[in-house]
Design an enzyme around this catalytic site. Sequence first.
Site, PDB file in Angstrom:
ATOM      1  CB  CYS A   1      -3.443   5.242   0.324  1.00 20.85           C
ATOM      2  SG  CYS A   1      -5.013   4.712   1.067  1.00 20.85           S
TER       3      CYS A   1
ATOM      4  CE  LYS B   1      -3.042   6.444  -3.886  1.00 18.83           C
ATOM      5  NZ  LYS B   1      -4.310   6.896  -3.247  1.00 18.83           N
TER       6      LYS B   1
ATOM      7  CD  GLU C   1      -4.218   8.975  -0.035  1.00 18.96           C
ATOM      8  OE1 GLU C   1      -4.789   8.111   0.665  1.00 18.96           O
ATOM      9  OE2 GLU C   1      -4.124   8.888  -1.271  1.00 18.96           O
TER      10      GLU C   1
HETATM   11  O1  LIG Z   1      -7.037  -0.037  -1.272  1.00 19.60           O
HETATM   12  C1  LIG Z   1      -7.902   0.360  -0.494  1.00 19.60           C
HETATM   13  O2  LIG Z   1      -8.735  -0.390   0.008  1.00 19.60           O
HETATM   14  C2  LIG Z   1      -7.949   1.805  -0.085  1.00 19.60           C
HETATM   15  C3  LIG Z   1      -7.135   2.687  -0.986  1.00 19.60           C
HETATM   16  C4  LIG Z   1      -7.422   4.116  -0.787  1.00 19.60           C
HETATM   17  O3  LIG Z   1      -8.340   4.480  -0.090  1.00 19.60           O
HETATM   18  C5  LIG Z   1      -6.549   5.115  -1.389  1.00 19.60           C
HETATM   19  O4  LIG Z   1      -5.614   4.776  -2.133  1.00 19.60           O
HETATM   20  O5  LIG Z   1      -6.741   6.309  -1.091  1.00 19.60           O
END
Ligand SMILES: O=C(O)CCC(=O)C(=O)O
Length: 264
Positions: free
Chosen positions: A146, A111, A40
């Site tokens: 993510c 996202k 990402e």
């Molecule tokens: O859910 C998490 O602990 C990390 C999520 C995150 O870093 C993101 O979505 O970029």
Amino acid sequence: MKIALVQVASPDSETREERIDRVEAILRGINGAELIVLPELWSAGYFHFDDYETLAETLNGPTVSMCSRVAAELGVHLHFGSIIEAGGDGRLSNTSILLGPDGNVVHTYRKIHVFGYQSKEASLLTAGSSLPVVTLPFGAVAGITCYDLRFPGLWMELSTRGADIVIVPAAWPAARREHWRLLTTARALEHQIFVIACNAAGSQQGVELGGHSRVVDPGGNVIAEAGPDETVVMVDIDPQQVQAVRNEFPVIGDRLPAYNTLGL
Ligand SMILES: O=C(O)CCC(=O)C(=O)O
């Protein structure tokens, strides 16, 4: 089918342009992969919130252009992780694209669950509103990003839409690495799918990224896992394994539709 996960570090000392050139060289050094996956926001650096406006790019911008050119030259499917996309309406989104071996877009995902915990993403970016699953020569493929890992309803929907392989680019912090490992395994096992999860490495703006990119098979077995540092992980998967696992142990077939309507 050979897959390469390119677990990129995005140090604060490096510009986006320098990083794009460096990652291009890494990509060109990969031999024999049919699918390459990046993390990402690797080119912008996920934690560079104050620069999101200036680092935003269109789908013709420097990250996509390089990845598209390399995908076509190597003749591979290339999931470029994600970019901060500057939409025509002035809104920004965290946009993932899977490019085909001709360099053209085969799957786009913005996202849905933008992240707000110790993150400015939720206040800076607009959430996406579609959840495509695309049929490719190696199976029905979806991409999510993510934080989306944490939402079981999203995965249930992908499963209902027939996904066999889910690609997950991430910038998941080291502080919650065990959540990352647990959730990637659980999602593969509960939906009997391949999870191909490529995380970022190194540190940005004082936040250490978790690395440990991993591929989990439809039986919940971890068939590849990186360490914490920048690296390329190669793994061979057999996409037919999805159906074989479901035939052998038909959990998906035993699932009931809409439990909340069954009067249980
Ligand atoms: O859910 C998490 O602990 C990390 C999520 C995150 O870093 C993101 O979505 O970029």
